[in-house]
Design an enzyme around this catalytic site. Structure first.
Site, PDB file in Angstrom:
ATOM      1  N   ASP A   1      -3.322  -9.630  13.288  1.00 30.60           N
ATOM      2  CA  ASP A   1      -3.529  -8.232  13.664  1.00 30.60           C
ATOM      3  C   ASP A   1      -2.577  -7.900  14.811  1.00 30.60           C
ATOM      4  O   ASP A   1      -2.743  -8.370  15.936  1.00 30.60           O
ATOM      5  CB  ASP A   1      -4.986  -8.004  14.066  1.00 30.60           C
ATOM      6  CG  ASP A   1      -5.299  -6.513  14.195  1.00 30.60           C
ATOM      7  OD1 ASP A   1      -4.478  -5.780  14.789  1.00 30.60           O
ATOM      8  OD2 ASP A   1      -6.352  -6.088  13.694  1.00 30.60           O
TER       9      ASP A   1
ATOM     10  N   PHE B   1      -3.794   3.258  15.062  1.00 30.26           N
ATOM     11  CA  PHE B   1      -4.160   4.279  14.089  1.00 30.26           C
ATOM     12  C   PHE B   1      -5.383   3.800  13.328  1.00 30.26           C
ATOM     13  O   PHE B   1      -5.595   2.595  13.196  1.00 30.26           O
ATOM     14  CB  PHE B   1      -3.004   4.527  13.107  1.00 30.26           C
ATOM     15  CG  PHE B   1      -2.073   5.599  13.587  1.00 30.26           C
ATOM     16  CD1 PHE B   1      -1.272   5.382  14.692  1.00 30.26           C
ATOM     17  CD2 PHE B   1      -2.020   6.832  12.949  1.00 30.26           C
ATOM     18  CE1 PHE B   1      -0.421   6.370  15.166  1.00 30.26           C
ATOM     19  CE2 PHE B   1      -1.170   7.828  13.409  1.00 30.26           C
ATOM     20  CZ  PHE B   1      -0.372   7.603  14.513  1.00 30.26           C
TER      21      PHE B   1
ATOM     22  N   ASN C   1       0.844  -1.204   0.000  1.00 29.30           N
ATOM     23  CA  ASN C   1       0.000   0.000   0.000  1.00 29.30           C
ATOM     24  C   ASN C   1       0.871   1.243   0.000  1.00 29.30           C
ATOM     25  O   ASN C   1       2.099   1.154  -0.013  1.00 29.30           O
ATOM     26  CB  ASN C   1      -0.960  -0.030   1.201  1.00 29.30           C
ATOM     27  CG  ASN C   1      -0.205  -0.096   2.501  1.00 29.30           C
ATOM     28  OD1 ASN C   1       0.507   0.836   2.868  1.00 29.30           O
ATOM     29  ND2 ASN C   1      -0.326  -1.215   3.216  1.00 29.30           N
TER      30      ASN C   1
ATOM     31  N   LYS D   1       8.403 -17.853  -9.911  1.00 29.21           N
ATOM     32  CA  LYS D   1       7.614 -16.776 -10.525  1.00 29.21           C
ATOM     33  C   LYS D   1       6.398 -17.371 -11.263  1.00 29.21           C
ATOM     34  O   LYS D   1       6.564 -18.324 -12.037  1.00 29.21           O
ATOM     35  CB  LYS D   1       8.506 -15.992 -11.498  1.00 29.21           C
ATOM     36  CG  LYS D   1       7.793 -14.826 -12.099  1.00 29.21           C
ATOM     37  CD  LYS D   1       8.667 -14.079 -13.094  1.00 29.21           C
ATOM     38  CE  LYS D   1       7.816 -13.055 -13.824  1.00 29.21           C
ATOM     39  NZ  LYS D   1       8.471 -12.519 -14.991  1.00 29.21           N
TER      40      LYS D   1
HETATM   41  O1  C5P Z   1      -8.138  -2.728  11.075  1.00 27.99           O
HETATM   42  P1  C5P Z   1      -7.355  -1.556  10.594  1.00 27.99           P
HETATM   43  O2  C5P Z   1      -6.274  -1.941   9.618  1.00 27.99           O
HETATM   44  O3  C5P Z   1      -8.166  -0.427  10.085  1.00 27.99           O
HETATM   45  O4  C5P Z   1      -6.640  -1.004  11.937  1.00 27.99           O
HETATM   46  C1  C5P Z   1      -5.653  -0.056  11.906  1.00 27.99           C
HETATM   47  C2  C5P Z   1      -4.787  -0.191  13.108  1.00 27.99           C
HETATM   48  O5  C5P Z   1      -4.486  -1.545  13.374  1.00 27.99           O
HETATM   49  C3  C5P Z   1      -3.435   0.473  12.916  1.00 27.99           C
HETATM   50  O6  C5P Z   1      -2.975   0.896  14.173  1.00 27.99           O
HETATM   51  C4  C5P Z   1      -2.582  -0.659  12.377  1.00 27.99           C
HETATM   52  O7  C5P Z   1      -1.210  -0.444  12.621  1.00 27.99           O
HETATM   53  C5  C5P Z   1      -3.116  -1.820  13.145  1.00 27.99           C
HETATM   54  N1  C5P Z   1      -3.065  -3.096  12.432  1.00 27.99           N
HETATM   55  C6  C5P Z   1      -2.190  -4.088  12.842  1.00 27.99           C
HETATM   56  N2  C5P Z   1      -2.162  -5.287  12.216  1.00 27.99           N
HETATM   57  C7  C5P Z   1      -3.018  -5.548  11.200  1.00 27.99           C
HETATM   58  C8  C5P Z   1      -3.917  -4.556  10.769  1.00 27.99           C
HETATM   59  C9  C5P Z   1      -3.914  -3.354  11.394  1.00 27.99           C
HETATM   60  O8  C5P Z   1      -1.413  -3.831  13.767  1.00 27.99           O
HETATM   61  N3  C5P Z   1      -2.986  -6.723  10.602  1.00 27.99           N
END
Ligand code: C5P
Length: 408
Positions: free
Chosen positions: A306, A325, A209, A287
């Protein structure tokens, strides 16, 4: 946090001198007063008028000017300062300092001073790595001059390598480390995740991203500036490593989680990384080949761990304060309030990342801080200022939590 500190900023002749204008602004924002000495070559890059407007003081350039000497002798310039900062420090000025020359006002002040000196070098990569400069820097370090940078990066001369002057906020951090005894996060351990993750589809392709890492890196720098022992776990980014921070580079979300858990016992975790939500369920080991006439391969995705939720629910290993965030494009605050509960973190910094805001990759950010007490709408700020403000709030929160605990 630099209230009442007096900085004598010596601006020598390099293209990086334009960054010194921003440095002055940032020092003054923190309550420092700044007085400038501009070399003759420096005046080819920034005008005395710009420095004068930003410092709200006159600018000193000429050793033999009767007014300069009668109003403010070169000894007095140093006497009136708490710290001398040379930014940009060119190869020529470093050589003159190392050789003990006093052939202009800048060199004379630097020779005559008994105050601490911080140098932020800026020059072409071959000038920085030249044996003469290496020896000069060595000599100056032995004499007690502190150096910040230079960073690796693209330079105005179209070359790449060490030689880029440190960013103004890195120089501010170095100045605070030299001048500020009161470091409210000293003894605290912090983890910051930053940047995007890269999820491999095969050895040459990935999902990622637009995250630049600017906000996360600035937070790591700000926490370190306040004295925290910071581990920054960063996905692939182009921004330089903040000074005084342990940086662990990773690619995928799985690696980011492992590195975050490895950071050990923490007081603070700030998850600013834009972690990919999904990875390839079965990344190809070779590949993936295009085959004439065949339909494009279907992409089967699997969820990523997460990191924020894992840290928030880490039981006895949970950091005292976990900050997440929320990058949203609509219903920014409502979604963030919901996310705070869902993830189990203490605070959420919510920002609108719709393309029109220019937040992704840009320098500024408009955020809302969601805490147990409610929602704060912060004004539009530079990412460095968002970071400083957040770090200050974190320090205050931990100090208050400590006091509450002591009273119980
Ligand atoms: O669920 P979302 O991606 O919107 O949440 C954002 C927050 O969760 C950010 O603080 C991001 O760093 C954290 N995040 C994470 N691991 C993930 C997805 C999001 O730590 N797999």
């Amino acid at each position: 946090m630099l209230h009442g500190k007096r900085i004598l900023l010596i601006v020598a002749g390099g293209i990086a001198a334009f960054k010194s204008l921003d440095l002055i602004r940032r020092l003054r924002e923190r309550g420092a007063s700044v007085r400038c000495v501009l070399t003759e070559a420096g005046a080819k890059f920034v005008t005395p008028l710009s420095l004068q407007a930003l410092t709200e003081d006159r600018v000193y350039s000429d050793m033999f000017s009767l007014t300069d000497e009668s109003e403010m002798g070169h000894i007095q310039l140093s006497r009136d300062a708490d710290l001398l900062v040379v930014a940009p420090a060119t190869a020529n000025l470093l050589a003159r300092m190392a050789g003990g020359l006093a052939d202009d006002l800048a060199a004379t002040v630097l020779l005559a001073t008994d105050k601490p000196v911080l140098a932020a070098p800026a020059m072409n990569v071959r000038m920085w790595t030249h044996a003469a400069t290496v020896a000069n820097v060595e000599t100056l370090k032995k004499r007690g001059v502190t150096f910040v940078g230079p960073n690796d990066g693209a330079m105005a001369c179209n070359e790449f390598g060490p030689g880029r002057m440190s960013e103004p906020l890195e120089i501010v951090a170095a100045i605070e480390a030299m001048l500020v005894r009161d470091r409210p996060l000293a003894g605290r351990r912090a983890l910051v995740t930053s940047g995007p993750t890269r999820e491999a589809l095969d050895p040459v392709r990935f999902i990622s991203n637009h995250s630049s890492g600017k906000q996360g890196h600035a937070i790591a720098a700000a926490l370190a500036e306040l004295g925290a022992d910071v581990t920054l776990v960063s996905g692939p980014v182009a921004v330089p490593d903040p000074t005084g921070v342990k940086v662990v580079r990773v690619e995928s979300a799985d690696q980011m989680l492992a590195a975050s858990l490895e950071a050990g016992a923490l007081d603070i975790a700030v998850c600013a990384a834009a972690v990919a939500d999904w990875k390839a369920a079965r990344p190809a080991t070779g590949k993936i080949k295009k085959q004439a006439g065949a339909p494009p391969p279907a992409l089967e995705l699997a969820p990523n761990p997460d990191i924020l939720a894992t840290l928030s629910k880490a039981g006895p290993r949970r950091p005292a304060l976990v900050v997440g965030f929320a990058a949203e494009t609509e219903n920014v605050v409502a979604n963030a309030v919901d996310k705070r509960t869902r993830k189990g973190c203490d605070w959420i910094v919510a920002n609108d990342v719709s393309p029109a805001t220019g937040t992704f990759g840009g320098e500024r950010n408009t955020v809302h801080l969601i805490t147990e007490a409610g929602v704060e709408d912060w004004p539009p700020l530079g990412k460095g200022d968002v970071a400083m403000r957040l770090a200050g709030r974190i320090a205050l929160h931990l100090a208050q939590a400590g006091k509450k605990q002591a009273a119980e």
